[in-house]
Write a protein that holds these residues in place. Structure first.
Motif, short mmCIF file in Angstrom:
data_model
loop_
_atom_site.label_atom_id
_atom_site.label_comp_id
_atom_site.label_asym_id
_atom_site.label_seq_id
_atom_site.Cartn_x
_atom_site.Cartn_y
_atom_site.Cartn_z
N PHE A 53 9.63 24.10 -8.84
CA PHE A 53 8.52 24.18 -8.05
C PHE A 53 8.17 25.15 -7.43
O PHE A 53 9.13 26.29 -7.32
CB PHE A 53 8.73 22.99 -7.15
CG PHE A 53 8.60 21.50 -7.75
CD1 PHE A 53 7.32 20.98 -7.79
CD2 PHE A 53 9.68 20.89 -8.05
CE1 PHE A 53 7.29 19.44 -8.51
CE2 PHE A 53 9.56 19.70 -8.76
CZ PHE A 53 8.57 19.00 -8.80
N SER A 57 12.03 21.22 -3.80
CA SER A 57 11.97 19.60 -4.47
C SER A 57 12.25 18.70 -3.61
O SER A 57 13.39 18.99 -2.88
CB SER A 57 12.52 19.87 -5.97
OG SER A 57 13.69 20.08 -5.97
N THR A 72 9.58 15.27 -7.54
CA THR A 72 8.44 15.46 -6.72
C THR A 72 8.98 16.89 -5.77
O THR A 72 10.10 16.92 -5.61
CB THR A 72 8.33 14.28 -5.85
OG1 THR A 72 9.68 13.97 -5.18
CG2 THR A 72 7.65 13.24 -6.52
N THR A 74 6.98 20.30 -3.53
CA THR A 74 5.93 21.14 -3.20
C THR A 74 6.16 22.67 -3.34
O THR A 74 7.20 23.30 -3.48
CB THR A 74 6.07 20.72 -1.42
OG1 THR A 74 4.89 21.29 -0.71
CG2 THR A 74 7.44 21.42 -0.82
N TYR A 75 5.20 23.50 -2.93
CA TYR A 75 3.97 23.37 -2.50
C TYR A 75 2.80 23.98 -3.27
O TYR A 75 3.05 25.14 -3.61
CB TYR A 75 3.75 24.17 -0.71
CG TYR A 75 2.45 23.83 -0.44
CD1 TYR A 75 2.07 22.84 0.49
CD2 TYR A 75 1.48 24.96 -0.25
CE1 TYR A 75 0.80 22.61 0.99
CE2 TYR A 75 0.36 24.73 0.18
CZ TYR A 75 -0.04 23.69 0.88
OH TYR A 75 -1.30 23.58 1.73
N LYS A 76 1.74 23.34 -3.55
CA LYS A 76 1.33 22.15 -3.13
C LYS A 76 1.93 20.88 -3.53
O LYS A 76 2.72 21.00 -4.49
CB LYS A 76 -0.14 21.90 -3.74
CG LYS A 76 -0.99 23.23 -3.43
CD LYS A 76 -2.33 23.21 -3.80
CE LYS A 76 -3.13 24.39 -3.31
NZ LYS A 76 -4.67 24.45 -3.80
N GLN A 78 3.13 17.94 -5.56
CA GLN A 78 3.03 17.77 -6.89
C GLN A 78 4.30 16.83 -7.53
O GLN A 78 4.99 16.64 -6.83
CB GLN A 78 2.74 18.67 -7.67
CG GLN A 78 3.62 19.87 -7.47
CD GLN A 78 3.41 21.39 -8.18
OE1 GLN A 78 2.93 21.24 -9.19
NE2 GLN A 78 3.55 22.33 -7.50
N HIS A 80 6.10 16.20 -11.23
CA HIS A 80 6.51 16.81 -12.71
C HIS A 80 7.20 15.63 -13.54
O HIS A 80 7.96 14.86 -12.95
CB HIS A 80 7.30 18.02 -12.44
CG HIS A 80 6.50 19.25 -12.14
ND1 HIS A 80 7.21 20.51 -11.78
CD2 HIS A 80 5.38 19.48 -11.78
CE1 HIS A 80 6.38 21.34 -11.35
NE2 HIS A 80 5.08 20.61 -11.02
N ALA A 92 1.91 17.54 -15.05
CA ALA A 92 2.16 17.75 -13.51
C ALA A 92 0.79 17.20 -12.98
O ALA A 92 -0.17 17.26 -13.26
CB ALA A 92 2.23 19.26 -13.48
N ARG A 93 1.26 16.49 -11.89
CA ARG A 93 0.17 15.79 -11.07
C ARG A 93 0.38 15.95 -9.54
O ARG A 93 1.38 16.09 -9.10
CB ARG A 93 0.38 14.40 -11.30
CG ARG A 93 -0.59 13.33 -10.69
CD ARG A 93 -0.54 12.02 -11.11
NE ARG A 93 -0.54 11.72 -12.49
CZ ARG A 93 0.20 10.79 -13.04
NH1 ARG A 93 0.70 9.83 -12.22
NH2 ARG A 93 -0.04 10.59 -14.41
N HIS A 94 -0.84 16.33 -8.85
CA HIS A 94 -0.81 16.73 -7.50
C HIS A 94 -1.24 15.39 -6.65
O HIS A 94 -1.72 14.57 -7.27
CB HIS A 94 -1.92 17.79 -7.34
CG HIS A 94 -1.57 19.05 -7.87
ND1 HIS A 94 -0.71 19.97 -6.92
CD2 HIS A 94 -1.77 19.62 -9.08
CE1 HIS A 94 -0.56 21.19 -7.82
NE2 HIS A 94 -1.23 20.93 -9.21
N THR A 95 -0.69 15.56 -5.50
CA THR A 95 -0.81 14.36 -4.38
C THR A 95 -1.36 15.01 -3.20
O THR A 95 -1.50 16.10 -3.09
CB THR A 95 0.52 13.67 -4.44
OG1 THR A 95 1.44 14.46 -3.78
CG2 THR A 95 0.94 13.06 -5.51
#
Length: 727
Positions: A53, A57, A72, A74-76, A78, A80, A92-95
């Motif tokens: 990341f 993590s 999961t 950071t930052y931003k 996300q 994986h 990869a997905r952002h929250t």
């Protein structure tokens, strides 16, 4: 790959900090050609693509089917997801907010439940965020009760009754149920829970939870008071409280980690002071107490039990505990430390790939760590190549990152791999599945080296004699090889055949010496070479001094100086070595003897005697059987060819009727002979061949005037059947 610990059990750091020099993608693309020559960059092991990341993590999980890894960080903020068979990042997905922890509800990644730091619980599917809901207070942990399909969220703070609360979200119905009320301080103003605000310092809370899924399905909640409460999910009532022993010097400690053993009768607790305790649910006295050593709160407790019953029977009982500084693995029966891992960054979460020796971590560094412990288990199926890499590193003494680099193969020296037929041959087949001394692996078992040696000695008492004979033979072969190679390395410029003959003689003596060692059964240093002389040879002292002729400086010029080169074509060398004589012509005596034999034979015709003189003789004295003689050539009706002919010179004198008795008399008579014509000279002991060009006239046959017939070829019949043809 580097060794992160040099204890008896090695731990290989596959990926993470201090394993490979991190480079940005744009720099890698720009310096692609130059990095091919960089050994540190080209020899790196990239276990998973983009297993990192941008900052840190927080949590990592492996799916039940072993094909997916979700993490999961950071930052931003996300998420994986890696597909392990391809060793690559799937997506990869952002929250919207940082992730506290999450759970995988399905056997793969398609259904996951995430606890966010902004009091939201999010449901994610393969397509993205499916649904999110909010809880009244901040959550500290997240567990899933499969029997009741409920997500349990221990939270911080107290309700109106002054109790801590564990929220229950029923996923089957889709709504919150009445939560579990856990004692965290009461309504007293002097207690911690009542006077503290939600999220403040020293706030009473339920820190963690655990579920005994494989046994009685009892729920356990660890509180900030240092107690553990047990609840029955069927009756939703509290069934017991476990008060952890308090130390007057340490003060109050909170429960920060809980984990049930598979049988459900043992519980492991970890507190905020770094103390791990093992309890039997039937007793309030801890079975074992271990100090992590750094005084930080325990974050993870994992029982390293195999999922297969056969492997669980033969594997040792180990437990893993971790805080933010170190990961320790120790024996849960006696508390002896087994191995440890101390990364360069703080640890947030540890995940174990079941039935393997692979550990994955989420930490405060950019790169997530992965550790491989060969003695804990084999590599997972998605990275089975690590077994071969680790074995090659262990056997390479020149590798600075290899375990036990001073002695090759030390990782597997304490185990011996045996198949089932080999176990039965050693009378150890009854131990399969009944003891932890045999570790099943692939098509066989790993057996302790000491046990293997004892079993082999018991099954074969005469083994020491075989080993002794084998060691003697290996020593003899080693010495013989070193001696032969040492002699062959000597630079021989001249007399190479003589040097090869000497080497062959020395090798023959060495073989005789080895046979004597094996026949008499004595040690190698007790045998003297002089006691075993070669057949047909003199003693070794007469042949060469100690070290051989080639190594003797007194004979160095014999094989280096060209002045000492042996001429094998000389008359002296051939006289000493008759086997090397070259074939030569007839001597004078042999030639005279041949002439005498010709004279004694009847002279049938002049053509036949002339053919005898022109018959070719080989250099070694044998006649050429494949060549047609001139007499037979004439009788066949062919004309004589004109041109130079090869004539064998011989004496034109008639052979004597009485032969001389002595060789000297014959030589004196040869000297008195007159010189032959046509400028021919006779050399004693040799034969001279000259080419005398001459034209030969065909003889006219005498005709019979009375009968009118030709008799030029008496021995040949006419080809015509008419006998009156030429009358």
């Amino acid at each position: 790959m580097k060794i992160s610990t040099h204890s008896a059990v090695p731990v290989y750091t596959i990926s993470g900090s201090n394993t490979a020099r991190p480079l940005p993608d744009w720099l890698v693309r720009k310096r692609k050609r130059s990095l091919k020559q960089d050994p540190e960059f080209t020899n790196r092991v990239e276990l998973l693509q983009d297993f990192d990341f941008e900052e840190a993590s927080s949590c990592v999980r492996v799916s039940e089917d072993g094909d997916w890894v979700m993490s999961t960080g950071t930052y931003k903020p996300q998420i994986h997801v890696h597909y392990l068979p391809h060793l690559s990042l799937s997506f990869a997905r952002h929250t919207n907010c940082l992730n506290e922890t999450f759970l995988l509800l399905s056997s793969d990644y398609t259904k996951s439940l995430h606890l966010q730091t902004d009091r939201f619980i999010e449901f994610h599917t393969a397509g993205g965020l499916h649904y999110s809901t909010r809880i009244p207070r901040y959550g500290r942990d997240l567990v899933y009760d499969r029997h009741s399909a409920e997500a349990l969220v221990p939270s911080v703070g107290v309700n109106t009754d002054g109790n801590g609360e564990v929220f229950r979200l029923n996923l089957e119905i889709g709504r919150f149920m009445k939560g579990y009320e856990v004692e965290v301080g009461g309504n007293d103003a002097a207690t911690v829970g009542a006077r503290a605000l939600q999220g403040g310092i020293s706030t009473g809370s339920v820190n963690t939870a655990a579920v005994a899924e494989d046994s009685h399905n009892l729920l356990a909640f660890g509180t900030s008071l240092g107690t553990v409460e047990f609840w029955d999910s069927r009756s939703r009532n509290r069934v017991g409280i476990l008060s952890a022993s308090q130390d007057a010097f340490e003060g109050r400690s909170e429960i920060s980690a809980l984990q049930f053993e598979r049988s459900g009768l043992e519980l492991a607790t970890g507190n905020s002071n770094g103390i791990v305790q093992l309890y039997d649910l039937r007793s309030t006295v801890p079975l074992l107490k271990k100090d992590q050593g750094y005084g930080f709160p325990i974050k993870n407790i994992i029982y390293l039990n195999s999922s297969t019953s056969r492997r669980a029977q033969t594997s040792e009982n180990k437990i893993l505990t971790s805080d933010k500084r170190i990961i320790k693995i120790w024996d849960r029966r006696n508390g002896n430390p087994w191995t440890s891992v101390e990364p360069a960054v703080d640890i947030n979460h540890v995940e174990w790939c079941k039935d393997s020796g692979m550990l994955l971590t989420a930490n405060e560094g950019k790169q997530q760590h992965s550790f491989f412990i060969p003695q804990l288990g084999p590599a997972p199926k998605w990275c089975g190549f690590l077994d071969n890499i680790v074995e090659e590193m262990a056997e390479d003494p020149n590798d600075p990152h290899a375990f036990g680099k001073n002695s090759a193969g030390e990782v597997y020296d304490n185990f011996k791999f045996l198949t089932l037929p080999q176990l039965r041959q050693l009378n150890m087949g009854h131990l399969v599945g009944t003891t932890s001394l045999l570790r099943p692996y692939m098509h066989g078992y790993f057996v302790a080296q000491k046990l293997y040696e004892e079993a082999r000695l018991i099954s074969n008492p005469d083994l020491w004699q075989e080993q002794r004979a084998k060691s003697i033979q290996e020593k003899i072969n080693k010495e013989r090889e070193s001696r032969i190679r040492g002699n062959k390395k000597v630079a021989v410029k001249v007399n190479r055949k003589l040097a090869e003959k000497i080497l062959e003689r020395e090798e023959k003596n060495e073989r005789r010496r080895a046979r004597k060692v094996l026949e008499k059964g004595i040690d190698d240093h007790m045998v003297d070479v002089d006691e075993v002389p070669a057949v047909g040879e003199v003693d070794s002292e007469e042949i060469r001094p100690t070290g051989g002729v080639l190594n003797d400086p007194r004979f160095a010029r014999l094989f280096q100086d060209e002045d000492f080169e042996i001429d094998e074509e000389s008359h002296e060398f051939q006289a000493i070595n008759p086997s090397t004589k070259l074939p030569k012509g007839l001597t004078a005596v042999e030639q005279e003897e041949m002439e005498s034999q010709r004279g004694s034979s009847s002279d049938e015709s002049s053509s036949e005697s002339e053919a005898e003189q022109t018959q070719l003789v080989r250099k070694d004295g044998s006649e050429d059987k494949n060549r047609i003689s001139s007499s037979s050539y004439k009788k066949s009706g062919h004309k004589a060819q004109r041109g130079p002919q090869m004539v064998v010179s011989s004496s034109s004198r008639k052979p004597q009727q009485s032969r001389d008795r002595t060789f000297g008399a014959r030589v004196s008579k040869l000297q008195d002979r007159s010189a032959p014509t046509n400028n021919k000279t006779v050399v004693v002991g040799e034969r001279e061949i000259t080419f005398a060009p001459a034209k030969k006239q065909r003889k006219k046959a005498a005709s019979d005037e009375a009968q009118g017939q030709r008799y030029d070829r008496k021995d040949r019949r006419s080809a015509s059947g008419n006998v009156f043809r030429r009358m």
